[in-house]
Scaffold this active site. Structure first.
Site, PDB file in Angstrom:
ATOM      1  N   GLU A 122       0.859  -1.194   0.000  1.00  0.00           N
ATOM      2  CA  GLU A 122       0.000   0.000   0.000  1.00  0.00           C
ATOM      3  C   GLU A 122       0.882   1.227   0.000  1.00  0.00           C
ATOM      4  O   GLU A 122       1.992   1.201   0.537  1.00  0.00           O
ATOM      5  CB  GLU A 122      -0.857   0.015   1.280  1.00  0.00           C
ATOM      6  N   LYS A 136       2.441   4.452   1.318  1.00  0.00           N
ATOM      7  CA  LYS A 136       2.644   4.979   2.673  1.00  0.00           C
ATOM      8  C   LYS A 136       2.568   6.501   2.594  1.00  0.00           C
ATOM      9  O   LYS A 136       3.481   7.151   2.114  1.00  0.00           O
ATOM     10  CB  LYS A 136       3.990   4.536   3.253  1.00  0.00           C
ATOM     11  N   ARG A 149      -1.753  10.039  11.297  1.00  0.00           N
ATOM     12  CA  ARG A 149      -2.623   8.877  11.423  1.00  0.00           C
ATOM     13  C   ARG A 149      -3.883   9.243  12.202  1.00  0.00           C
ATOM     14  O   ARG A 149      -3.806   9.981  13.179  1.00  0.00           O
ATOM     15  CB  ARG A 149      -1.880   7.780  12.167  1.00  0.00           C
ATOM     16  N   GLU A 202      -4.920   7.795   7.037  1.00  0.00           N
ATOM     17  CA  GLU A 202      -3.912   8.839   7.159  1.00  0.00           C
ATOM     18  C   GLU A 202      -4.524  10.113   6.582  1.00  0.00           C
ATOM     19  O   GLU A 202      -5.093  10.086   5.490  1.00  0.00           O
ATOM     20  CB  GLU A 202      -2.675   8.402   6.358  1.00  0.00           C
ATOM     21  N   PHE A 223      -7.165   3.159   5.414  1.00  0.00           N
ATOM     22  CA  PHE A 223      -6.443   1.911   5.106  1.00  0.00           C
ATOM     23  C   PHE A 223      -6.867   0.702   5.934  1.00  0.00           C
ATOM     24  O   PHE A 223      -6.410  -0.400   5.683  1.00  0.00           O
ATOM     25  CB  PHE A 223      -4.920   2.101   5.157  1.00  0.00           C
ATOM     26  N   ARG A 249       4.084  -3.977  17.137  1.00  0.00           N
ATOM     27  CA  ARG A 249       4.936  -3.712  15.977  1.00  0.00           C
ATOM     28  C   ARG A 249       5.543  -5.052  15.573  1.00  0.00           C
ATOM     29  O   ARG A 249       6.478  -5.533  16.196  1.00  0.00           O
ATOM     30  CB  ARG A 249       6.044  -2.732  16.361  1.00  0.00           C
ATOM     31  N   LYS A 295       7.368  -1.570   6.697  1.00  0.00           N
ATOM     32  CA  LYS A 295       7.465  -0.344   5.891  1.00  0.00           C
ATOM     33  C   LYS A 295       8.760  -0.314   5.088  1.00  0.00           C
ATOM     34  O   LYS A 295       9.794  -0.816   5.513  1.00  0.00           O
ATOM     35  CB  LYS A 295       7.332   0.892   6.771  1.00  0.00           C
TER      36      LYS A 295
END
Ligand code: AMP
Length: 590
Positions: free
Chosen positions: A255, A257, A262, A307, A347, A424, A430
């Protein structure tokens, strides 16, 4: 529970330099707290009354605090002001004033055991926090003076620190979760169970109360409540498309970024709430987004994430992140909406009409997203594509950069790709533009210490000691000493900016082989870029993960000018990420 018991524990916690000792102290304190008061105790221990997302801040002005002390003790305001200059801490001033008062009334404060209860203090503080309108100053003053007139010196110290928003015992969420697990579930190993409840409720007080009253059963029954934010899921980082694809077993979604802010958007019938990445309620800054959500989210109740990006009102092109910051203002919101319009790129979707989608895989969530979002000029679903080769990924990456994005987020598409609130992990990875260049990407580091400046920098700091966050150990490990990149203006404001976090000794959650002139509670996050990452005998970042007895350090670090106020210290770059960056760097050289 008596407030003096709580205060004595605060004192012990403040004095310890060991994390395990801190956990044991909190565990003992839980043993002294009746179940129905655990919530209040845990909130107070963190210097708050409610979870952060409720936005109720305790930050009574120092002046008003001194007036309350004066009223409660009869000491003149002038005397208290000079004590303030001498002690530098309003808590110590209150403590000293209470001692002087008990001496003058010939009551030894040791004999005069206070009868104040934790609940009484909590309720008093609530009154202070909620006072509003014309008479609010008077109400605050009399509520605080009322509490103080009953308080012993030690209690006065902590009441004042809490009410002025300066308790800062440095007790992290993870530390409290461990103590709760140890005391109520019999073992620290059970922390993940509590962590999940915390991650979907963002309310440590509520988690503590539930486990205190209902134990494991209650925790297992924890559910998402629209209107209450969840901790955001975060992405790992990797430097190369082939590594990402390998990690994702040869197939993933990629996707765009977007470089914006956010937002976790909750639509609850006619109400809309917007939460930031740090879970502040930022709804009032974005009436335009509230309107968009009402018109473009086709479910009655939904939680979606996206975002918000600034766009050029003329061309519709994406604008840099900094432009969005103009929207974080108190006044002139209407003008700002016109001058800095926003595009909301959605998203993910976490909850829709009674159904929790966090446990559903990515593909399903995206399908639901498509069903409930009505796209328009200002609301879009993120650009996404399933790829099976690095070639495809690289082409999509270049397209993303051309379209004004920072890079890509690769997302797992297998059955295990649930939404992991607060985590995470490698379900999201990313890939940023800077990874593809030779220089390492900037990192977000936590200020843990400082060195006094010399010569031209006399009176300010010459350098800061910075750390990365070790998630497994829940500590901050030093990674560099940084004195470059600060403008004169930065240098001038550093001492006052860091003053509130100053502590007497190295904080128990800091690990370093360095010494510093001044130590801080790890709170402030700065963005730093360096030339390379090297092995280091004194910095403790990732110690032992590359070579036994060696940590990692950033060589030639420079402050980029970006204060990461949007990041909590636990959201800083992790030591694991630095180790990864070190390894990737070696690969690049090979
Ligand atoms: P970082 O702040 O560098 O850790 O990068 C992760 C952030 O990227 C998230 O917190 C989001 O704010 C942002 N982001 C932008 N686009 C996406 C996307 N498509 N999926 C997930 N996060 C995204």
């Amino acid at each position: 529970m008596k407030f003096i018991t709580f205060s004595e524990y605060c004192q012990k916690i403040e004095e310890t330099t060991k994390r395990l000792e801190m956990i044991d102290l909190i565990t003992d304190l839980l043993g002294e707290t009746p179940a129905e008061e655990v919530k209040f105790m845990i909130n107070l221990l963190q210097g708050k009354l409610y979870p952060d997302y409720m936005g109720v801040e305790l930050g009574l002005a120092e002046k008003l605090a001194l007036r309350a002390i004066s009223r409660a003790t009869g000491l003149p305001q002038g005397k208290l002001e000079s004590l303030m200059v001498e002690k530098g801490d309003v808590g110590f001033v209150a403590e000293e004033a209470a001692k002087l008062k008990s001496q003058s009334t010939l009551l030894s404060f040791m004999e005069e055991r206070s009868e104040l209860t934790l609940r009484e203090v909590y309720e008093g503080l609530e009154k202070i926090a909620k006072a509003s309108g014309e008479k609010s100053q008077d109400l605050k003053l009399s509520a605080l003076a009322g509490l103080l007139s009953k308080a012993s010196p030690l209690e006065a110290r902590y009441i004042l620190r809490i009410v002025t928003g300066r308790l800062r015992l440095g007790v992290a969420d993870a530390t409290i979760l461990e103590a709760l697990a140890q005391y109520f579930l019999g073992s620290r190993e059970k922390r993940p169970l509590l962590e999940r409840a915390y991650n979907i409720s963002s309310d440590l007080g509520l988690v503590a109360e539930t486990v205190a009253i209902e134990r494991e059963e209650g925790i297992k029954k924890f559910r998402i409540h629209p209107g209450v934010p969840l901790m955001p899921m975060l992405a790992q980082r990797m430097a190369e498309p082939d590594e990402i694809l390998e990690k994702m077993n040869g197939k993933c979604a990629v996707e765009y970024k977007y470089d914006g802010e956010r937002m976790q958007v909750h639509k609850v019938h006619d109400e809309v709430y917007i939460f930031s990445r740090r879970l502040e309620n930022i709804t009032h800054h974005y009436p335009d987004i509230v309107k968009l959500v009402k018109g473009h989210v086709k479910a009655d109740v939904a939680i979606v994430e996206g975002e918000a990006v600034a766009i050029d009102p003329e061309t519709g092109e994406l604008r840099p992140f900094q432009e969005l910051m103009h929207r974080r203002r108190k006044y002139g919101i209407k003008e700002a909406i016109e001058k800095y319009p926003i595009l909301l790129v959605v998203f993910d979707c976490l909850f829709v009409d009674g159904e929790d989608y966090t446990s559903k895989p990515y593909i399903k969530r995206r399908e639901v997203l498509k069903n409930i979002i009505l796209e328009g000029e200002r609301v879009k679903i993120v650009e996404s594509k399933v790829v099976m080769s690095t070639d495809e990924m690289e082409r999509f990456f270049i397209k993303a950069i051309e379209d004004g994005c920072e890079g890509l987020i690769a997302k797992d598409v297998t059955g295990k790709s649930i939404y992991r609130a607060g985590k995470r992990e490698f379900l999201w990875i990313k890939l940023k533009r800077s990874y593809m260049s030779k220089m390492i990407e900037p990192v977000d580091l936590v200020v843990i210490g400082a060195y006094h400046g010399k010569g031209k920098r006399k009176g300010t700091y010459g350098a800061l000691l910075l750390a990365a966050y070790n998630h497994e150990k829940d500590v901050f490990e030093s990674v560099c000493k940084c004195g470059t990149g600060f403008t004169d203006e930065d240098l001038q404001k550093l001492p006052s900016m860091l003053e509130p976090y100053k502590i007497e000794h190295r904080h128990p959650r800091i690990e370093t082989g360095m010494t510093a002139d001044v130590w801080f509670t790890p709170v402030r996050v700065l963005e730093v870029i360096g030339d390379e990452i090297t092995l280091s005998p004194i910095h403790s970042c990732g110690k032992g993960s590359v070579k036994p007895d060696a940590g990692l350090a950033i060589r030639f670090p420079r402050f980029t000018g970006r204060y990461r106020e949007d990041k909590a210290p636990e959201q800083a770059t992790t030591t694991k990420e630095i180790v990864e960056m070190y390894k990737n760097q070696l690969k690049r050289v090979e």
